[in-house]
Design an enzyme around this catalytic site. Structure first.
Site, PDB file in Angstrom:
ATOM      1  N   CYS A  95       0.648  -1.279  -0.198  1.00 27.44           N
ATOM      2  CA  CYS A  95       0.109  -0.414  -0.302  1.00 27.44           C
ATOM      3  C   CYS A  95       0.888   1.370  -0.229  1.00 27.44           C
ATOM      4  O   CYS A  95       1.246   1.592  -1.191  1.00 27.44           O
ATOM      5  CB  CYS A  95      -0.891  -0.130   1.447  1.00 27.44           C
ATOM      6  SG  CYS A  95      -2.295   1.086   0.823  1.00 27.44           S
ATOM      7  N   HIS A 209      -3.860  -5.655   1.172  1.00 27.13           N
ATOM      8  CA  HIS A 209      -3.168  -6.155   2.553  1.00 27.13           C
ATOM      9  C   HIS A 209      -3.118  -7.212   3.112  1.00 27.13           C
ATOM     10  O   HIS A 209      -3.782  -7.497   3.768  1.00 27.13           O
ATOM     11  CB  HIS A 209      -3.741  -5.150   3.928  1.00 27.13           C
ATOM     12  CG  HIS A 209      -3.545  -3.467   3.639  1.00 27.13           C
ATOM     13  ND1 HIS A 209      -1.980  -2.766   4.514  1.00 27.13           N
ATOM     14  CD2 HIS A 209      -4.098  -2.902   3.549  1.00 27.13           C
ATOM     15  CE1 HIS A 209      -2.687  -1.346   4.367  1.00 27.13           C
ATOM     16  NE2 HIS A 209      -3.262  -1.652   3.130  1.00 27.13           N
ATOM     17  N   GLU A 211      -1.282  -8.591   5.533  1.00 30.91           N
ATOM     18  CA  GLU A 211      -0.899  -8.654   6.831  1.00 30.91           C
ATOM     19  C   GLU A 211      -2.296  -8.689   7.583  1.00 30.91           C
ATOM     20  O   GLU A 211      -2.338  -9.024   9.318  1.00 30.91           O
ATOM     21  CB  GLU A 211      -0.283  -7.846   7.376  1.00 30.91           C
ATOM     22  CG  GLU A 211      -0.442  -6.705   7.313  1.00 30.91           C
ATOM     23  CD  GLU A 211      -1.210  -5.666   6.171  1.00 30.91           C
ATOM     24  OE1 GLU A 211      -1.082  -5.565   5.140  1.00 30.91           O
ATOM     25  OE2 GLU A 211      -0.883  -4.227   6.110  1.00 30.91           O
TER      26      GLU A 211
HETATM   27  N1  LIG Z   1      -3.433   1.637   3.566  1.00 29.20           N
HETATM   28  C1  LIG Z   1      -2.521   2.254   2.853  1.00 29.20           C
HETATM   29  O1  LIG Z   1      -1.149   2.726   3.410  1.00 29.20           O
HETATM   30  C2  LIG Z   1      -2.933   3.309   2.191  1.00 29.20           C
HETATM   31  C3  LIG Z   1      -2.237   4.850   1.861  1.00 29.20           C
HETATM   32  C4  LIG Z   1      -2.397   6.097   1.459  1.00 29.20           C
HETATM   33  N2  LIG Z   1      -3.383   6.592   0.299  1.00 29.20           N
HETATM   34  C5  LIG Z   1      -0.796   6.560   1.092  1.00 29.20           C
HETATM   35  O2  LIG Z   1      -1.033   7.685  -0.388  1.00 29.20           O
HETATM   36  O3  LIG Z   1       0.032   6.914   1.206  1.00 29.20           O
END
Ligand SMILES: NC(=O)CC[C@H](N)C(=O)O
Length: 235
Positions: A95, A209, A211
């Site tokens: 992410c 994710h 995890e």
């Molecule tokens: N769950 C996440 O890691 C979201 C990332 C977040 N939208 C960002 O731009 O950093």
């Protein structure tokens, strides 16, 4: 554990975001296997990078993470860890971590991110909507080594080539720019397949994710990457 078990030390960047869940998943993936001795540690200081064979950059907020990485030369040390020298080490970004590992971040959606780069993809932040639009969906696993492992008992996704994807303000991989980038997982919510997991050599990134599920196949796959890469670069 056999006498010849490979050893690996894997860190989880613990400056911000969902690092504790990654530590727990790596530990249970490591416990489940006999072929590798894996030590997992939370990484709060750049000096710790020296002793690691692999690193997970967790989800969180890439803008905030970048503020921390601008301190103590952490960002430069991390870039060197992942991208320079003879002993480049494996890194997996989930992410926000994917945002950091991407080579191209859509300019309108930038927010002062420190990008390490290394994976030749173009990424848009928050491509799947806001926190309230968070969702779970089945994913197709495209990495043969990964889907050869059995899904966890009781999993709603019994097919070996499926897993659960949890998406929270997830970045979208809007373009894969190079044949060197291998697709590991895709999402199809009715409007065509979208790439959500990729690997380029020693770097891996997922929009979702793993995890936050009970399925530690992704963590086990990352351990494989780290162990394989370590043995090939220390020859
Ligand atoms: N769950 C996440 O890691 C979201 C990332 C977040 N939208 C960002 O731009 O950093």
């Amino acid at each position: 554990m056999s006498e010849t078990a490979q050893e690996a030390r894997i860190g989880v960047l613990a400056l911000q975001g969902g690092f504790a869940e990654h530590v727990a998943m790596l530990e249970s993936a490591a416990d489940a296997r006999k072929d590798a001795k894996v030590v997992v540690e939370e990484v709060k200081y750049p000096e710790q990078l020296e002793r690691l064979d692999g690193l997970v950059i967790p989800g969180g907020e890439s803008t905030t993470l970048s503020v921390f990485l601008c301190q103590n030369g952490f960002g430069e040390k991390l870039r060197a860890f992942a991208r320079e020298g003879e002993r480049r080490r494996c890194v997996w970004g989930t992410c926000a971590g994917l945002i950091l590992l991407s080579d191209h971040l859509d300019s309108q959606k930038q927010g002062g991110q420190v990008t390490l780069g290394g994976i030749d993809i173009q990424v848009t932040r928050n491509a799947y909507g806001k926190q309230i639009n968070s969702f779970e969906a089945p994913l197709k696993i495209k990495a043969p080594a990964l889907f050869r492992q059995a899904p966890p008992p009781g999993s709603t996704h019994q097919a070996h080539d499926e897993c659960l994807g949890v998406f929270i303000r997830a970045p979208g991989i809007v373009r894969v720019n190079s044949d060197l980038v291998q697709t590991l997982a895709t999402l199809d919510r009715g409007s065509g397949e979208k790439v959500v997991g990729v690997r380029q050599g020693h770097l891996m990134a997922t929009s979702f994710h793993p995890e936050l599920t009970s399925d530690c196949r992704w963590h086990s796959y990352f351990i494989d990457m780290v162990v394989t890469y370590k043995s090939s670069t220390s020859l």
